[in-house]
Design an enzyme around this catalytic site. Structure first.
Site, PDB file in Angstrom:
ATOM      1  CB  SER A   1     -32.768 -34.185  -1.291  1.00 31.94           C
ATOM      2  OG  SER A   1     -32.864 -33.005  -0.541  1.00 31.94           O
TER       3      SER A   1
ATOM      4  CG  HIS B   1     -29.588 -33.147   2.985  1.00 36.12           C
ATOM      5  ND1 HIS B   1     -28.784 -32.329   2.228  1.00 36.12           N
ATOM      6  CD2 HIS B   1     -30.774 -33.205   2.360  1.00 36.12           C
ATOM      7  CE1 HIS B   1     -29.474 -31.896   1.180  1.00 36.12           C
ATOM      8  NE2 HIS B   1     -30.690 -32.420   1.247  1.00 36.12           N
TER       9      HIS B   1
ATOM     10  CG  HIS C   1     -31.750 -26.337   2.044  1.00 38.13           C
ATOM     11  ND1 HIS C   1     -31.275 -27.485   2.645  1.00 38.13           N
ATOM     12  CD2 HIS C   1     -31.943 -26.644   0.736  1.00 38.13           C
ATOM     13  CE1 HIS C   1     -31.183 -28.450   1.731  1.00 38.13           C
ATOM     14  NE2 HIS C   1     -31.583 -27.961   0.575  1.00 38.13           N
TER      15      HIS C   1
ATOM     16  CE1 TYR D   1     -35.777 -26.580   4.153  1.00 40.44           C
ATOM     17  CE2 TYR D   1     -35.329 -25.925   1.895  1.00 40.44           C
ATOM     18  CZ  TYR D   1     -35.422 -26.904   2.869  1.00 40.44           C
ATOM     19  OH  TYR D   1     -35.153 -28.217   2.549  1.00 40.44           O
ATOM     20  CD  GLU D   2     -31.629 -27.089   6.459  1.00 42.97           C
ATOM     21  OE1 GLU D   2     -31.479 -27.999   7.282  1.00 42.97           O
ATOM     22  OE2 GLU D   2     -30.842 -26.878   5.507  1.00 42.97           O
TER      23      GLU D   2
ATOM     24  CB  ALA E   1     -33.659 -33.736  -5.200  1.00 43.26           C
TER      25      ALA E   1
ATOM     26  CG  MET F   1     -36.865 -25.467  -2.281  1.00 44.13           C
ATOM     27  SD  MET F   1     -37.744 -26.293  -0.919  1.00 44.13           S
ATOM     28  CE  MET F   1     -39.293 -26.730  -1.755  1.00 44.13           C
ATOM     29  CB  SER F   2     -30.265 -26.076  -2.791  1.00 39.99           C
ATOM     30  OG  SER F   2     -30.321 -27.034  -3.828  1.00 39.99           O
TER      31      SER F   2
ATOM     32  CG  ASN G   1     -40.612 -33.614  -7.202  1.00 44.30           C
ATOM     33  OD1 ASN G   1     -39.476 -33.479  -6.744  1.00 44.30           O
ATOM     34  ND2 ASN G   1     -41.430 -32.591  -7.396  1.00 44.30           N
TER      35      ASN G   1
ATOM     36  CG  HIS H   1     -38.573 -35.228   1.276  1.00 43.28           C
ATOM     37  ND1 HIS H   1     -37.920 -34.276   0.519  1.00 43.28           N
ATOM     38  CD2 HIS H   1     -37.604 -35.879   1.964  1.00 43.28           C
ATOM     39  CE1 HIS H   1     -36.617 -34.331   0.762  1.00 43.28           C
ATOM     40  NE2 HIS H   1     -36.401 -35.303   1.628  1.00 43.28           N
TER      41      HIS H   1
END
Length: 263
Positions: free
Chosen positions: A31, A62, A84, A86-87, A114, A202-203, A226, A238
């Protein structure tokens, strides 16, 4: 190990469109890190939507395109956008970039992401070289532990030395994988810290495991964009991710270029 038939079909499509049969390196851009594509010389790109059997990336930051060109005269692939779980993609699809890199016989794979900082010593903008992962979910079939975790740590030390030679400060740390898409709660972050996590994202974990299965030499780098929930009093956003990535893009590009040359 054999690759899925659709990987062969994708490679045939790409070589028909001018991609070389073999690449020196491949880079998966996390990201906000897609601006690395601007550093690639003699480049061309194909939107993911135009490539047969390619899933689409829907995450902000992305671009969703496959770039090929040269860094330091070496042919490379760059995935500007990843897929991902989650997508809605199953884990087998999330590792497609790794499999395609293997089909192009890359000598090195560089994975970036990220991540939220869990370790209190980390600051926004820090780079963390992943030397271990914590995963809470069964994702894909995994090789025996000794075949990937030990080599993974060895690669991390090599990346650390290359960064040191470039006068780039980095951490070695543990990446804790979560499915997402929501940021973690303060209680979860406290638990993750006790588990030994230094950063959360998350990746990347499925990609690292697949790379180990396929025998691809891999470096993994987290940009701490972050502070995770509870580390500071700030609300997670984000936009903060993109801002931190933009501020660090030149250093990140310098490290990736160094890895393509020397890793």
């Amino acid at each position: 190990m054999s690759l899925p038939d659709y990987i062969t079909d994708i490679k045939d499509f790409l070589t028909d469109h001018g991609f070389p049969e073999q690449m020196e390196a491949a880079v998966i851009l996390g990201s906000g890190l897609g601006s690395f594509g601007d550093k690639i010389e003699n480049s061309d790109s194909i939107p993911y939507a135009d490539i047969p059997s390619f899933p689409q990336s829907t995450v902000e930051g992305h671009s969703g395109s496959l770039i090929y060109g040269e860094i330091a005269g070496k042919p490379i692939l760059a995935f500007s956008g990843r897929f991902h779980h989650y997508e809605g993609h199953d884990f087998a699809k999330t590792v497609l970039p790794v499999q395609l890199a293997r089909a192009f016989n890359v000598e090195k794979l560089i994975i970036s992401n990220a991540a939220g900082g869990i370790n209190f010593r980390y600051r926004v903008g820090d780079l963390m070289i992943i030397d271990s992962i914590i995963k809470q979910y069964v994702m894909i079939s995994e090789p025996a532990q000794h075949t990937w975790d030990s080599s993974f740590e060895e690669y991390a030390r090599e990346v650390k030395q290359i960064a040191r030679n470039l006068s780039i400060e980095t951490h070695l740390g543990t990446y804790l994988y979560v499915k997402g898409p929501h940021y973690e709660s303060k209680a979860e972050i406290r638990a993750f810290r006790r588990m030994g996590g230094d950063a959360v994202g998350m990746s990347t974990a499925p990609e690292l495991i697949e790379a180990a299965k396929l025998g691809v030499k891999t470096a993994a780098i987290s940009l701490i964009t972050n502070a995770a929930a509870g580390v500071t009093g700030a609300k997670l956003d984000h936009a903060e991710v993109k801002e931190a990535a933009d501020q660090k893009k030149e250093v990140f590009a310098k490290l990736v270029e160094g890895l393509i040359k020397d890793f």
